[in-house]
Design a protein around this motif. Sequence first.
Motif, PDB file in Angstrom:
ATOM      1  N   GLN A 268      20.247  28.505   5.419  1.00 37.36           N
ATOM      2  CA  GLN A 268      20.409  27.330   6.271  1.00 37.36           C
ATOM      3  C   GLN A 268      21.360  26.301   5.687  1.00 37.36           C
TER       4      GLN A 268
ATOM      5  N   THR B 226      25.209  20.499   3.598  1.00 40.50           N
ATOM      6  CA  THR B 226      25.926  21.597   4.228  1.00 40.50           C
ATOM      7  C   THR B 226      24.926  22.376   5.052  1.00 40.50           C
TER       8      THR B 226
ATOM      9  N   LEU C 175      24.475  25.538   7.604  1.00 37.49           N
ATOM     10  CA  LEU C 175      25.114  26.759   8.071  1.00 37.49           C
ATOM     11  C   LEU C 175      24.758  27.004   9.537  1.00 37.49           C
ATOM     12  N   PRO C 176      25.672  27.563  10.316  1.00 32.12           N
ATOM     13  CA  PRO C 176      25.373  27.822  11.730  1.00 32.12           C
ATOM     14  C   PRO C 176      24.326  28.916  11.873  1.00 32.12           C
ATOM     15  N   ARG C 177      23.539  28.807  12.905  1.00 33.11           N
ATOM     16  CA  ARG C 177      22.564  29.852  13.218  1.00 33.11           C
ATOM     17  C   ARG C 177      23.279  30.951  13.983  1.00 33.11           C
ATOM     18  N   HIS C 178      22.828  32.176  13.788  1.00 28.02           N
ATOM     19  CA  HIS C 178      23.368  33.291  14.552  1.00 28.02           C
ATOM     20  C   HIS C 178      22.555  33.434  15.825  1.00 28.02           C
ATOM     21  N   ARG C 179      23.251  33.558  16.946  1.00 29.08           N
ATOM     22  CA  ARG C 179      22.556  33.753  18.213  1.00 29.08           C
ATOM     23  C   ARG C 179      22.122  35.208  18.331  1.00 29.08           C
TER      24      ARG C 179
ATOM     25  N   PRO D 181      29.590  36.475  13.274  1.00 27.55           N
ATOM     26  CA  PRO D 181      30.825  35.740  13.564  1.00 27.55           C
ATOM     27  C   PRO D 181      32.029  36.657  13.416  1.00 27.55           C
TER      28      PRO D 181
END
Length: 65
Positions: free
Chosen positions: A18, A48, A50-54, A64
């Motif tokens: 995360q 920082t 981090l983006p979540r993965h859909r 990504p």
Amino acid sequence: MHRIAVLTQGAVVKMEGQGDVHGDKLTYNFDSTELIGESTGDGLVHGTMLPRHRAEPDGGASHPP
């Protein structure tokens, strides 16, 4: 009863997968999962996230490009 952790003097919280947060004082509430960062004097709070993965329609995680 509140379950709270207070970290001081160059505190770092790393959340696996995360991101992380660095600051002079970090307060984490285990019940609400709220994290509050504070600085003293001229210090800064750095984070920082981090983006979540859909999830994909078939139930797999997207990656990504």
